[in-house]
Design an enzyme around this catalytic site. Structure first.
Site, PDB file in Angstrom:
ATOM      1  N   CYS A 104       0.805  -1.233   0.000  1.00 34.48           N
ATOM      2  CA  CYS A 104       0.000   0.000   0.000  1.00 34.48           C
ATOM      3  C   CYS A 104       0.836   1.280   0.000  1.00 34.48           C
ATOM      4  CB  CYS A 104      -0.998  -0.046   1.145  1.00 34.48           C
ATOM      5  SG  CYS A 104      -2.364   1.102   0.903  1.00 34.48           S
ATOM      6  N   HIS A 154      -3.737  -5.604   2.339  1.00 33.41           N
ATOM      7  CA  HIS A 154      -3.427  -5.667   3.769  1.00 33.41           C
ATOM      8  C   HIS A 154      -4.091  -6.904   4.339  1.00 33.41           C
ATOM      9  CE1 HIS A 154      -1.924  -1.573   4.281  1.00 33.41           C
ATOM     10  NE2 HIS A 154      -2.896  -1.133   3.533  1.00 33.41           N
TER      11      HIS A 154
HETATM   12  N1  GLN Z   1      -2.202   7.099   1.987  1.00 36.15           N
HETATM   13  C1  GLN Z   1      -2.399   6.166   0.955  1.00 36.15           C
HETATM   14  C2  GLN Z   1      -3.783   6.245   0.323  1.00 36.15           C
HETATM   15  O1  GLN Z   1      -4.759   6.540   0.998  1.00 36.15           O
HETATM   16  C3  GLN Z   1      -2.083   4.757   1.464  1.00 36.15           C
HETATM   17  C4  GLN Z   1      -3.055   4.247   2.480  1.00 36.15           C
HETATM   18  C5  GLN Z   1      -2.636   2.930   3.083  1.00 36.15           C
HETATM   19  O2  GLN Z   1      -1.446   2.569   3.174  1.00 36.15           O
HETATM   20  N2  GLN Z   1      -3.620   2.195   3.559  1.00 36.15           N
HETATM   21  O3  GLN Z   1      -3.892   6.011  -0.856  1.00 36.15           O
END
Ligand code: GLN
Length: 247
Positions: free
Chosen positions: A97, A200
């Protein structure tokens, strides 16, 4: 057999650990130790340098924009060149992510600020802004390419939309969920043995086949001894059932 050894680098374990991404490292450690493989984990935070050939597997998890901003400059300065060298040499890398976004060419955050990425992956990410829908939910995706027998399950929650360059290889094809951008059916990216993904969960505890694929690649082995994965497989199956019901 006990001379088998896996050296793992865990980047920014405190800043980049949304949804318990550290569980991925714990799964790798456990799966190695259960097989008698020596495993050591170096946790590298801000200011720590990374040597390009010191590790067999590098992991970095996700975070919201604020923490990504905090690590992005440090990542470029203290770890970027070594990570690119390691990726080119075939080191196994898993970026989840927020890390996936920073390993691409750039990430335009919700605020509109552009964070420069490592450019290790041929992709870029743009967040359409705070009022845009986030891409949230359970994901099922089929691993692309030669490993297409592996089905990945996971949970995604991202505002950023990632787009792959023309020659980039997606990690997987989305069966259910949004994946990279909710439009083109791709999920994640693969460059040699470096993998970026939005999944995740943590990802590896409930995808034991993918965890073992990473360990085998890192050790240069084709097959690993099977483990008792009754609980892991049940979690994988439960995620598949849940997603099937929602579709
Ligand atoms: N900040 C990033 C987004 O919202 C990654 C979010 C995350 O790692 N869950 O796209």
């Amino acid at each position: 057999m006990s001379e088998r050894r896996l050296r793992i680098a865990h980047l920014y374990p405190r800043l980049m650990n949304i949804y318990g991404d550290r569980g991925n490292v714990l799964a790798l450690v456990r799966r190695c130790r259960d097989r008698g493989i020596d495993v050591e984990v170096d946790e590298l935070g801000p200011g720590d340098t990374l040597a390009s050939n010191a590790h067999d597997l590098v992991f970095m998890g996700g975070a919201q924009d604020r923490d990504q901003r905090r690590v992005s400059e440090d990542l470029l300065a203290t770890k970027g060149p070594a990570l690119s060298e390691a990726a080119n040499a075939g080191t196994v890398i898993l970026a989840v992510c927020g890390a996936y976004q920073l390993f691409g060419k750039h990430y335009v955050a919700a605020s509109g600020e552009q964070l420069t990425g490592l450019g290790l992956f041929d992709c870029w990410t743009e967040h359409p802004g705070p009022s845009a829908d986030r891409l949230i939910g359970n994901v099922v995706a089929e691993l692309a390419g030669e490993d297409d027998a592996i089905t990945l399950v996971g949970f995604e929650n991202h505002g950023g939309r990632t787009f792959l360059g023309h020659n980039a290889q997606p990690l997987a094809r989305v069966r259910s969920g949004f994946g990279n951008n909710g439009k083109d059916g791709t999920e994640g990216v693969r460059y040699r043995n470096a993998f970026g993904t939005y999944l995740h969960g943590s990802l590896l505890p409930k995808n034991p086949a993918f965890a073992d694929m990473l360990i085998a690649l890192a050790l240069g082995e084709t097959e690993l001894e099977p483990l008792d994965d009754e609980i892991e497989n049940a979690a994988h199956q439960a995620a598949l059932r849940l997603t099937g019901r929602r579709r």
